[in-house]
Design a protein around this motif. Structure first.
Motif, PDB file in Angstrom:
ATOM      1  N   ILE A  43      54.130 157.670  30.663  1.00 26.88           N
ATOM      2  CA  ILE A  43      53.446 158.187  31.850  1.00 26.88           C
ATOM      3  C   ILE A  43      54.255 159.330  32.468  1.00 26.88           C
ATOM      4  O   ILE A  43      53.693 160.325  32.935  1.00 26.88           O
ATOM      5  CB  ILE A  43      53.224 157.058  32.882  1.00 26.88           C
ATOM      6  CG1 ILE A  43      52.130 156.107  32.397  1.00 26.88           C
ATOM      7  CG2 ILE A  43      52.825 157.636  34.242  1.00 26.88           C
ATOM      8  CD1 ILE A  43      51.935 154.885  33.277  1.00 26.88           C
ATOM      9  N   THR A  44      55.571 159.205  32.428  1.00 27.06           N
ATOM     10  CA  THR A  44      56.448 160.224  33.015  1.00 27.06           C
ATOM     11  C   THR A  44      56.519 161.484  32.170  1.00 27.06           C
ATOM     12  O   THR A  44      56.405 162.603  32.674  1.00 27.06           O
ATOM     13  CB  THR A  44      57.869 159.655  33.203  1.00 27.06           C
ATOM     14  OG1 THR A  44      57.810 158.509  34.050  1.00 27.06           O
ATOM     15  CG2 THR A  44      58.797 160.707  33.827  1.00 27.06           C
ATOM     16  N   HIS A  45      56.690 161.319  30.852  1.00 25.08           N
ATOM     17  CA  HIS A  45      56.982 162.462  29.977  1.00 25.08           C
ATOM     18  C   HIS A  45      55.787 162.941  29.156  1.00 25.08           C
ATOM     19  O   HIS A  45      55.747 164.111  28.755  1.00 25.08           O
ATOM     20  CB  HIS A  45      58.147 162.115  29.048  1.00 25.08           C
ATOM     21  CG  HIS A  45      59.427 161.827  29.776  1.00 25.08           C
ATOM     22  ND1 HIS A  45      60.207 162.819  30.333  1.00 25.08           N
ATOM     23  CD2 HIS A  45      60.043 160.651  30.057  1.00 25.08           C
ATOM     24  CE1 HIS A  45      61.259 162.269  30.910  1.00 25.08           C
ATOM     25  NE2 HIS A  45      61.185 160.957  30.762  1.00 25.08           N
ATOM     26  N   TYR A  46      54.840 162.067  28.874  1.00 23.16           N
ATOM     27  CA  TYR A  46      53.679 162.438  28.058  1.00 23.16           C
ATOM     28  C   TYR A  46      52.408 161.852  28.689  1.00 23.16           C
ATOM     29  O   TYR A  46      51.732 161.003  28.096  1.00 23.16           O
ATOM     30  CB  TYR A  46      53.850 161.923  26.621  1.00 23.16           C
ATOM     31  CG  TYR A  46      55.093 162.451  25.945  1.00 23.16           C
ATOM     32  CD1 TYR A  46      55.131 163.745  25.418  1.00 23.16           C
ATOM     33  CD2 TYR A  46      56.238 161.664  25.843  1.00 23.16           C
ATOM     34  CE1 TYR A  46      56.273 164.239  24.807  1.00 23.16           C
ATOM     35  CE2 TYR A  46      57.393 162.156  25.232  1.00 23.16           C
ATOM     36  CZ  TYR A  46      57.404 163.442  24.719  1.00 23.16           C
ATOM     37  OH  TYR A  46      58.536 163.925  24.109  1.00 23.16           O
ATOM     38  N   LEU A  67      47.400 158.569  30.054  1.00 22.11           N
ATOM     39  CA  LEU A  67      46.470 158.283  31.149  1.00 22.11           C
ATOM     40  C   LEU A  67      45.040 158.174  30.627  1.00 22.11           C
ATOM     41  O   LEU A  67      44.270 157.315  31.057  1.00 22.11           O
ATOM     42  CB  LEU A  67      46.561 159.366  32.223  1.00 22.11           C
ATOM     43  CG  LEU A  67      47.929 159.540  32.909  1.00 22.11           C
ATOM     44  CD1 LEU A  67      47.844 160.609  33.996  1.00 22.11           C
ATOM     45  CD2 LEU A  67      48.412 158.221  33.506  1.00 22.11           C
ATOM     46  N   LYS A  68      44.696 159.025  29.687  1.00 23.37           N
ATOM     47  CA  LYS A  68      43.337 159.019  29.147  1.00 23.37           C
ATOM     48  C   LYS A  68      43.069 157.748  28.341  1.00 23.37           C
ATOM     49  O   LYS A  68      42.021 157.109  28.499  1.00 23.37           O
ATOM     50  CB  LYS A  68      43.122 160.259  28.281  1.00 23.37           C
ATOM     51  CG  LYS A  68      41.725 160.354  27.680  1.00 23.37           C
ATOM     52  CD  LYS A  68      41.579 161.633  26.853  1.00 23.37           C
ATOM     53  CE  LYS A  68      40.187 161.716  26.237  1.00 23.37           C
ATOM     54  NZ  LYS A  68      40.041 162.936  25.408  1.00 23.37           N
ATOM     55  N   ARG A  69      43.999 157.383  27.473  1.00 15.28           N
ATOM     56  CA  ARG A  69      43.765 156.248  26.575  1.00 15.28           C
ATOM     57  C   ARG A  69      43.615 154.939  27.353  1.00 15.28           C
ATOM     58  O   ARG A  69      42.808 154.083  26.984  1.00 15.28           O
ATOM     59  CB  ARG A  69      44.897 156.126  25.550  1.00 15.28           C
ATOM     60  CG  ARG A  69      44.689 154.969  24.579  1.00 15.28           C
ATOM     61  CD  ARG A  69      45.466 155.137  23.304  1.00 15.28           C
ATOM     62  NE  ARG A  69      45.198 154.075  22.353  1.00 15.28           N
ATOM     63  CZ  ARG A  69      44.137 154.013  21.541  1.00 15.28           C
ATOM     64  NH1 ARG A  69      43.229 154.958  21.568  1.00 15.28           N
ATOM     65  NH2 ARG A  69      43.989 153.001  20.701  1.00 15.28           N
ATOM     66  N   TYR A  70      44.409 154.781  28.401  1.00  9.73           N
ATOM     67  CA  TYR A  70      44.375 153.522  29.144  1.00  9.73           C
ATOM     68  C   TYR A  70      43.561 153.613  30.436  1.00  9.73           C
ATOM     69  O   TYR A  70      43.596 152.713  31.251  1.00  9.73           O
ATOM     70  CB  TYR A  70      45.804 153.040  29.425  1.00  9.73           C
ATOM     71  CG  TYR A  70      46.596 152.850  28.158  1.00  9.73           C
ATOM     72  CD1 TYR A  70      46.186 151.916  27.200  1.00  9.73           C
ATOM     73  CD2 TYR A  70      47.721 153.618  27.881  1.00  9.73           C
ATOM     74  CE1 TYR A  70      46.880 151.745  26.023  1.00  9.73           C
ATOM     75  CE2 TYR A  70      48.428 153.457  26.708  1.00  9.73           C
ATOM     76  CZ  TYR A  70      48.001 152.527  25.777  1.00  9.73           C
ATOM     77  OH  TYR A  70      48.691 152.365  24.598  1.00  9.73           O
ATOM     78  N   ARG A  71      42.872 154.746  30.590  1.00  6.54           N
ATOM     79  CA  ARG A  71      42.001 154.953  31.750  1.00  6.54           C
ATOM     80  C   ARG A  71      42.753 154.703  33.059  1.00  6.54           C
ATOM     81  O   ARG A  71      42.274 154.017  33.964  1.00  6.54           O
ATOM     82  CB  ARG A  71      40.753 154.051  31.652  1.00  6.54           C
ATOM     83  CG  ARG A  71      39.984 154.213  30.343  1.00  6.54           C
ATOM     84  CD  ARG A  71      38.622 153.561  30.393  1.00  6.54           C
ATOM     85  NE  ARG A  71      38.681 152.113  30.546  1.00  6.54           N
ATOM     86  CZ  ARG A  71      38.804 151.250  29.537  1.00  6.54           C
ATOM     87  NH1 ARG A  71      38.900 151.704  28.296  1.00  6.54           N
ATOM     88  NH2 ARG A  71      38.810 149.950  29.768  1.00  6.54           N
TER      89      ARG A  71
END
Length: 283
Positions: A215-218, A223-227
């Motif tokens: 979440i911090t670096h990529y 965010l998209k994959r886990y909604r």
């Protein structure tokens, strides 16, 4: 997280085998995972191989963040190591490593030519921690299946000499891990990429570390994959994992989310990445 002992008998034997056979090789190929170029290095290796010439090969470069890989190549080259990024599954890897070996051993090749030896066969040993891709690389260099491969640590068990071509001859050695980790973070990184067996570290800690890092670096793919929403980002990582477990219909089966997340990372579902940051090494 408790300090973990890494099969001390097996690893001690492997270390002795390396030290005993160094005299038979001209140089060493140190194979590391391009996704964690420092954490996948054996900190005892400098002591084990001494001043023996060395190539550092950053394997699985196709899975790694290309910007970070370029920075790490520059970092190792500045330390005097011949360094290259490779994908052991690609056919051209054998030629690139052979060229690098000739560059490293230019003096020996030149000396042999003066003595009338037109084609020098360089002998080498590939050293890497388990699951760094050593067996796959050996098969690639030999042009045939000569080593047992598997996507799990500890597949290579013994030693063997392998003739690859007129220019390289390989001595196989088992993967070597150090006896214990002093740095918990190194253990988490290795566990996330599958370098150590999944049952040796608590997967909740591995997932907490991994999800926070991605979440911090990529963030984009993560965010998209886990909604994951802006509201989700206000939660602590353990709270976020609880929410995502529910969101994916796993009820309270957090182990299912841990397994899914770790598999996503290893399968490249969250994109290419690097868990070791060059700025941390330069502090």
């Amino acid at each position: 997280m408790a300090t973990i002992q890494w099969f001390p008998g097996h690893m001690s034997k492997a270390r002795r085998q390396v030290q005993e056979n160094l005299k038979y090789v001209d140089f060493v190929i140190e194979l590391v995972d391009a996704r964690l170029p420092i954490s996948s290095r054996n900190p005892m290796l400098d002591q084990i191989i001494g001043d023996k010439p060395r190539i550092i090969a950053l394997n699985k470069a196709d899975l790694a963040d290309s910007n970070s890989v370029a920075q790490w190549i520059e970092y190792f080259e500045e330390q005097g190591f011949v360094t290259l990024a490779i994908n052991s599954k690609e056919e051209y890897t054998a030629k690139r490593l052979t060229v690098a070996a000739k560059r490293l051993m230019a003096e020996k090749v030149a000396h042999d030519k003066e003595r009338g030896i037109a084609n020098t066969t360089l002998r080498t040993m590939i050293i890497g921690i388990p699951n760094a891709g050593k067996s796959t690389l050996m098969n690639r260099l030999a042009g045939k299946k000569v080593a047992v491969t598997g996507n799990r640590p500890g597949v290579t068990k013994g030693q063997q000499w392998i003739r690859t071509n007129k220019e390289l001859e390989l001595l196989d050695t088992p993967g070597i891990l150090w006896p214990k980790f002093e740095d918990q973070l190194v253990g988490l990184k290795l566990a996330l990429t599958g370098a150590i067996k999944d049952d040796l570290l608590p997967m909740d800690e591995v997932t907490i570390f991994g999800l926070k890092y991605f979440i911090t670096h990529y963030p984009t793919l993560t965010l998209k994959r886990y909604r994951i929403t802006e509201e989700d980002l206000e939660l602590s990582t353990p709270e976020l994992i609880m929410a995502l477990t529910q969101r994916f219909g796993f009820r309270d089966d957090y182990d299912r989310f841990y397994a899914m997340f770790v598999k996503d990372v290893r399968d490249g579902k969250l994109g290419s990445f690097c868990l070791d940051l060059i700025k941390e090494q330069q502090k």
